[in-house]
Design an enzyme around this catalytic site. Sequence first.
Site, PDB file in Angstrom:
ATOM      1  N   PRO A 178       0.790  -1.318   0.215  1.00 30.64           N
ATOM      2  CA  PRO A 178      -0.078   0.010  -0.085  1.00 30.64           C
ATOM      3  C   PRO A 178       0.883   1.298   0.011  1.00 30.64           C
ATOM      4  O   PRO A 178       0.418   2.323  -0.113  1.00 30.64           O
ATOM      5  CB  PRO A 178      -0.898  -0.067   1.333  1.00 30.64           C
ATOM      6  CG  PRO A 178      -0.278  -1.232   2.011  1.00 30.64           C
ATOM      7  CD  PRO A 178       0.482  -1.989   1.176  1.00 30.64           C
ATOM      8  N   GLU A 186       1.929  -8.123   8.208  1.00 29.43           N
ATOM      9  CA  GLU A 186       1.771  -6.836   8.303  1.00 29.43           C
ATOM     10  C   GLU A 186       2.980  -6.246   7.145  1.00 29.43           C
ATOM     11  O   GLU A 186       2.878  -4.886   7.135  1.00 29.43           O
ATOM     12  CB  GLU A 186       2.509  -6.445   9.916  1.00 29.43           C
ATOM     13  CG  GLU A 186       1.540  -6.616  11.071  1.00 29.43           C
ATOM     14  CD  GLU A 186       0.308  -5.772  10.747  1.00 29.43           C
ATOM     15  OE1 GLU A 186       0.313  -4.856  10.338  1.00 29.43           O
ATOM     16  OE2 GLU A 186      -0.877  -6.746  10.643  1.00 29.43           O
ATOM     17  N   ARG A 188      -4.207  -7.575 -21.144  1.00 35.10           N
ATOM     18  CA  ARG A 188      -4.993  -7.102 -22.143  1.00 35.10           C
ATOM     19  C   ARG A 188      -4.268  -6.334 -23.009  1.00 35.10           C
ATOM     20  O   ARG A 188      -4.667  -6.205 -24.165  1.00 35.10           O
ATOM     21  CB  ARG A 188      -5.922  -6.226 -21.249  1.00 35.10           C
ATOM     22  CG  ARG A 188      -7.037  -6.786 -20.483  1.00 35.10           C
ATOM     23  CD  ARG A 188      -7.727  -5.765 -19.563  1.00 35.10           C
ATOM     24  NE  ARG A 188      -8.537  -4.579 -20.604  1.00 35.10           N
ATOM     25  CZ  ARG A 188      -9.596  -5.049 -21.020  1.00 35.10           C
ATOM     26  NH1 ARG A 188     -10.153  -6.398 -21.062  1.00 35.10           N
ATOM     27  NH2 ARG A 188     -10.113  -4.449 -22.073  1.00 35.10           N
ATOM     28  N   ASP A 206     -10.294   1.158 -24.784  1.00 36.76           N
ATOM     29  CA  ASP A 206     -10.526   1.143 -23.159  1.00 36.76           C
ATOM     30  C   ASP A 206     -10.385   2.506 -22.330  1.00 36.76           C
ATOM     31  O   ASP A 206      -9.684   3.374 -23.047  1.00 36.76           O
ATOM     32  CB  ASP A 206      -9.468   0.311 -22.192  1.00 36.76           C
ATOM     33  CG  ASP A 206      -9.807  -1.256 -22.231  1.00 36.76           C
ATOM     34  OD1 ASP A 206     -11.060  -1.597 -22.742  1.00 36.76           O
ATOM     35  OD2 ASP A 206      -8.929  -1.951 -22.097  1.00 36.76           O
TER      36      ASP A 206
HETATM   37  N1  ADE Z   1      -0.929  -5.133  -0.219  1.00 34.18           N
HETATM   38  C1  ADE Z   1      -1.694  -4.805   0.721  1.00 34.18           C
HETATM   39  N2  ADE Z   1      -2.533  -3.659   0.463  1.00 34.18           N
HETATM   40  C2  ADE Z   1      -2.091  -3.518  -0.881  1.00 34.18           C
HETATM   41  C3  ADE Z   1      -2.625  -2.339  -1.563  1.00 34.18           C
HETATM   42  N3  ADE Z   1      -3.449  -1.598  -1.440  1.00 34.18           N
HETATM   43  N4  ADE Z   1      -1.767  -2.382  -2.721  1.00 34.18           N
HETATM   44  C4  ADE Z   1      -0.906  -3.282  -2.887  1.00 34.18           C
HETATM   45  N5  ADE Z   1      -0.507  -4.336  -2.367  1.00 34.18           N
HETATM   46  C5  ADE Z   1      -1.105  -4.342  -1.084  1.00 34.18           C
END
Ligand code: ADE
Length: 234
Positions: A95, A122, A160, A175
């Site tokens: 993330p 985590e 794709r 697209d």
């Molecule tokens: N792993 C956990 N959350 C994620 C996200 N939002 N994007 C990519 N990998 C992740």
Amino acid sequence: MRIDVVTLFPEMFRGFLDGSLLGAAQKSGLLDIRLKNIRDFATGTHRQVDDRPYGGGPGMLLMPGPVVDCVESLCTESDPAETNDLSSSIAMLTPSGRPLTQQVVEELAERRRLILLCGRYEGFDQRICDTLKPDLISVGNYVLSGGEVAAMVIIDAVARLIPGVLGDSRSAVDDSFSGTERLIEGPQYTRPREYRGLRVPDVLLTGDHQRIADWRKAQATHATHGQTNNHTEK
Ligand code: ADE
């Protein structure tokens, strides 16, 4: 294109990879997708792959040894001419990465190989990043339970764009988010001409390709999140 997925849960990918579009792309040799289980690189009687964070805190982190060994095994598997390429082919799903956009997808689709690193628990011990120097990618501002679903998003979007994967090569070009203007496609209609009193816009029935193209262009919106189109024009 070859894609290696480094994960603790390869079984999560089975149905997804066997599905129609990706299954056919693999059968025809356009895509070579391989699953690598991090646990196969764990050492010790418990085949441990994760441990508690130093300094305290919740959850468990992926340990560097098994992940790095797993990725390095992919490098030694490859043809020596490709080895330099590989360091730029590693994408870690996290993330905290740069956001995945169609532009990033296009960039990834240019590569001959892609190694997707999926985290669990985590997250990753920092030394995994320090050693492998991967491209960090996030599929959105929310936290998933692991990188597997994010890796599937990338595989789907990249596949794709590989010539020959889509039946009709115009589909990827048309697209949403594609092209220099990065427009979101407007509404589309199929049969019947009328459904519950809602009629297909007359312009689409004229057979006049220029008018139809102009109408579609007017209906498309710029790829700005939250922007909507009232689609009222007939
Ligand atoms: N792993 C956990 N959350 C994620 C996200 N939002 N994007 C990519 N990998 C992740």
